[in-house]
Design a protein around this motif. Sequence first.
Motif, PDB file in Angstrom:
ATOM      1  N   ILE A   5      -5.094  -0.238  -8.828  1.00 13.21           N
ATOM      2  CA  ILE A   5      -6.419  -0.236  -8.196  1.00 13.21           C
ATOM      3  C   ILE A   5      -7.351   0.747  -8.896  1.00 13.21           C
ATOM      4  CG2 ILE A   5      -7.662   0.369  -6.092  1.00 13.21           C
ATOM      5  CD1 ILE A   5      -6.347  -2.326  -5.941  1.00 13.21           C
ATOM      6  N   THR A   6      -6.832   1.937  -9.222  1.00 13.23           N
ATOM      7  CA  THR A   6      -7.640   2.939  -9.928  1.00 13.23           C
ATOM      8  C   THR A   6      -8.070   2.417 -11.291  1.00 13.23           C
ATOM      9  OG1 THR A   6      -6.461   4.726  -8.799  1.00 13.23           O
ATOM     10  CG2 THR A   6      -7.687   5.307 -10.782  1.00 13.23           C
ATOM     11  N   TRP A  18       0.753   0.360  -7.207  1.00 12.52           N
ATOM     12  CA  TRP A  18      -0.412  -0.396  -6.749  1.00 12.52           C
ATOM     13  C   TRP A  18      -1.665   0.474  -6.806  1.00 12.52           C
ATOM     14  CZ3 TRP A  18      -2.498  -4.887  -6.262  1.00 12.52           C
ATOM     15  CH2 TRP A  18      -3.551  -5.108  -5.376  1.00 12.52           C
ATOM     16  N   TYR A  19      -1.527   1.755  -6.465  1.00 10.84           N
ATOM     17  CA  TYR A  19      -2.677   2.658  -6.515  1.00 10.84           C
ATOM     18  C   TYR A  19      -3.118   2.881  -7.963  1.00 10.84           C
ATOM     19  CZ  TYR A  19      -2.234   3.691  -1.569  1.00 10.84           C
ATOM     20  OH  TYR A  19      -2.222   3.582  -0.196  1.00 10.84           O
ATOM     21  N   TRP A  76       0.808  -1.217   0.000  1.00  8.78           N
ATOM     22  CA  TRP A  76       0.000   0.000   0.000  1.00  8.78           C
ATOM     23  C   TRP A  76       0.843   1.270   0.000  1.00  8.78           C
ATOM     24  CZ3 TRP A  76      -4.817  -0.092  -1.443  1.00  8.78           C
ATOM     25  CH2 TRP A  76      -5.545  -1.277  -1.298  1.00  8.78           C
ATOM     26  N   PRO A 135       3.270   3.353  -5.170  1.00 11.97           N
ATOM     27  CA  PRO A 135       2.383   4.149  -6.054  1.00 11.97           C
ATOM     28  C   PRO A 135       1.802   3.337  -7.205  1.00 11.97           C
ATOM     29  CG  PRO A 135       4.389   5.367  -5.527  1.00 11.97           C
ATOM     30  CD  PRO A 135       4.588   3.972  -5.015  1.00 11.97           C
TER      31      PRO A 135
END
Length: 300
Positions: free
Chosen positions: A77-78, A73-74, A68, A71
């Motif tokens: 997810i987005t 990974w975000y 988490w 960056p």
Amino acid sequence: MSDAPSFSLRTGHWFERHLPKIVVLPLFALSLFFVYGFIAWTAYISLTPSGIMPNYELQGFAQYERLWATPRWYVAITNLFVFTSLFIVISMAIGILLAILLDQRVRAEGLIRTIYLYPMALSFIVTGTVWKWILNPGLGIENLVRKAGFEDFTFDWLVNSDYAIYTLVIAAVWQSSGYAMALFLAGLRSVDDEILKAAAVDGASSWKTYTSIVLPILRPVFLSTVIILAHLAIKSFDLVVALTGGGPGYATDMPATFMYAFAFQRSELGVAAASATIMLMTITAIIVPYLYSELRKTGQ
């Protein structure tokens, strides 16, 4: 001597009664080991400091904290949220419209149904490869339109990091909307004709009949379609690899491609296992309530 025939008879009855279990048992044991065993192994590895090789020393949730704090990974997810939302909504909208059209008993219904269902018979690798050619600015739509005389036309979504995620949506909708159509068409054909005749006698228009009567009846079909499409979206890997490769850069990265990259390219097995566990938890959070509601209906 008299006990021998009875013993053979009892053995034969026992074997006949348990034959299905004996046949299924090896497959069940293999599935238990290779599916659920490796799921448990992955969850365990996510709690260890594993790098290029497994390390079985427990470390707690450090890998999840690293995950988490990444960056990339975000971004994954987005992208998953954008892709899943558009994929489900557009596929269902096209599917229900096509199903309503075919429900009118149009001519060549079988041919039309086959045409729209055919993409589902293809693998996502084939779909991704074909759409990579179609959307390639130098080979596909942009090149074709420019040769037709519109030299200023631009359609470079495949190489544009801001729009590349939408090329995945286009390809996925093309492949799966026919499947959604088949589900909705089966639901429409299961609606009692007497209900439709009663609505017609009461003077209800076709629009009113579908929006107020038919579509509410199809609520279970809507739920099933959402579950199936969401499951396909969350596991998206081959389509991404074939169409964009996760690029440009990692603009179209998804959790599945993120997991692959960290496991086999960056040799961070613990982080990859943590991302895989989160994907599993997400799918479980979607499927388990659905199965629970279905089992409750069956029990009633």
